[in-house]
Scaffold this motif. Structure first.
Motif, PDB file in Angstrom:
ATOM      1  N   UNK A  37       0.805  -1.224   0.000  1.00  0.00           N
ATOM      2  CA  UNK A  37       0.000   0.000   0.000  1.00  0.00           C
ATOM      3  C   UNK A  37       0.836   1.271   0.000  1.00  0.00           C
ATOM      4  N   UNK A  38       1.912   1.263  -0.761  1.00  0.00           N
ATOM      5  CA  UNK A  38       2.741   2.448  -0.906  1.00  0.00           C
ATOM      6  C   UNK A  38       3.784   2.625   0.179  1.00  0.00           C
ATOM      7  N   UNK A  39       3.861   1.699   1.112  1.00  0.00           N
ATOM      8  CA  UNK A  39       4.825   1.799   2.206  1.00  0.00           C
ATOM      9  C   UNK A  39       5.999   0.848   2.017  1.00  0.00           C
ATOM     10  N   UNK A  40       6.046   0.179   0.882  1.00  0.00           N
ATOM     11  CA  UNK A  40       7.103  -0.796   0.635  1.00  0.00           C
ATOM     12  C   UNK A  40       6.606  -2.194   0.943  1.00  0.00           C
ATOM     13  N   UNK A  41       7.082  -3.150   0.179  1.00  0.00           N
ATOM     14  CA  UNK A  41       6.660  -4.535   0.367  1.00  0.00           C
ATOM     15  C   UNK A  41       7.571  -5.198   1.386  1.00  0.00           C
ATOM     16  N   UNK A  42       7.034  -5.405   2.585  1.00  0.00           N
ATOM     17  CA  UNK A  42       7.834  -6.021   3.640  1.00  0.00           C
ATOM     18  C   UNK A  42       7.831  -7.543   3.484  1.00  0.00           C
ATOM     19  N   UNK A  43       8.899  -8.156   3.946  1.00  0.00           N
ATOM     20  CA  UNK A  43       9.006  -9.613   3.957  1.00  0.00           C
ATOM     21  C   UNK A  43       8.983 -10.037   5.416  1.00  0.00           C
ATOM     22  N   UNK A  44       8.037 -10.922   5.754  1.00  0.00           N
ATOM     23  CA  UNK A  44       7.905 -11.365   7.132  1.00  0.00           C
ATOM     24  C   UNK A  44       8.184 -12.860   7.253  1.00  0.00           C
TER      25      UNK A  44
END
Length: 187
Positions: A37-44
């Motif tokens: 959502x525009x905040x960067x694609x995090x990897x969890x």
């Protein structure tokens, strides 16, 4: 003169509203449709954020695939290259030091076979991807460090590789963070 100033002021005000209000809102709206959502694609992993999919990270242990070097220490707020040309003596020393380090950790590889992307930083200094070939040249080291067969690691790299956009644009790539997470999940 009055005939020219009034339309210029009106045009300036209209463009000011369009470019400083409307355009940013449209771009923010489009970003909301993107992963993250525009905040960067995090990897969890296990509910914990371990990195960002589009920002490179340093992996220096022999048991992991190494990332492409960064001229900015993988700091996203300072994105940029070294601005040193290929004939700059300092740059050549840096590249030679990276080659020497790579050869120490990967003794079965000859200098001529090292992909340039493993010893030269990208323009942004944040490249999260390698070519499948650059990942595969590291397999012998990782197989030895982890006690995993080279065939299994080769298969892992192939599974993680992404084809070019529409099969045409750009090279095949492997995201190093996602590859290392998959590596940790191997039994």
């Amino acid at each position: 003169m009055k005939n020219h100033i009034s339309p210029a002021i009106r045009l300036t005000l209209v463009l000011l509203v369009i470019l400083s209000v409307v355009y940013p809102l449209v771009i923010a709206g489009v970003a909301k449709l993107a992963p993250g959502q525009g905040k960067g694609e995090t990897v969890t992993v296990n509910g914990k954020v371990v990195g960002y999919a589009l920002v490179g990270q340093a992996f220096t242990e022999d048991r992991y695939f190494n990332s492409r070097p960064s001229a900015v220490g993988y700091k996203a707020d300072g994105s940029g290259g070294s601005n040193k040309g290929p004939s700059n003596p300092d740059y050549l020393k840096t590249v030679q030091a990276r080659i020497d380090t790579f050869l120490v950790h990967n003794p079965g590889v000859s200098k001529a076979n090292i992909p340039a992307e493993l010893v030269t930083a990208s323009g942004s200094g944040l490249d999260p991807d390698l070519s499948p070939e650059a990942a595969k040249i590291q397999i012998a080291r990782i197989a030895k460090a982890r006690g995993i067969s080279a065939e299994k690691l080769n298969q892992l790299v192939d599974e993680q590789a992404k084809d070019p956009l529409l099969g045409l644009f750009g090279p095949s790539t492997v995201n190093v963070l996602k590859l290392n997470i998959a590596l940790d999940e191997l039994k």
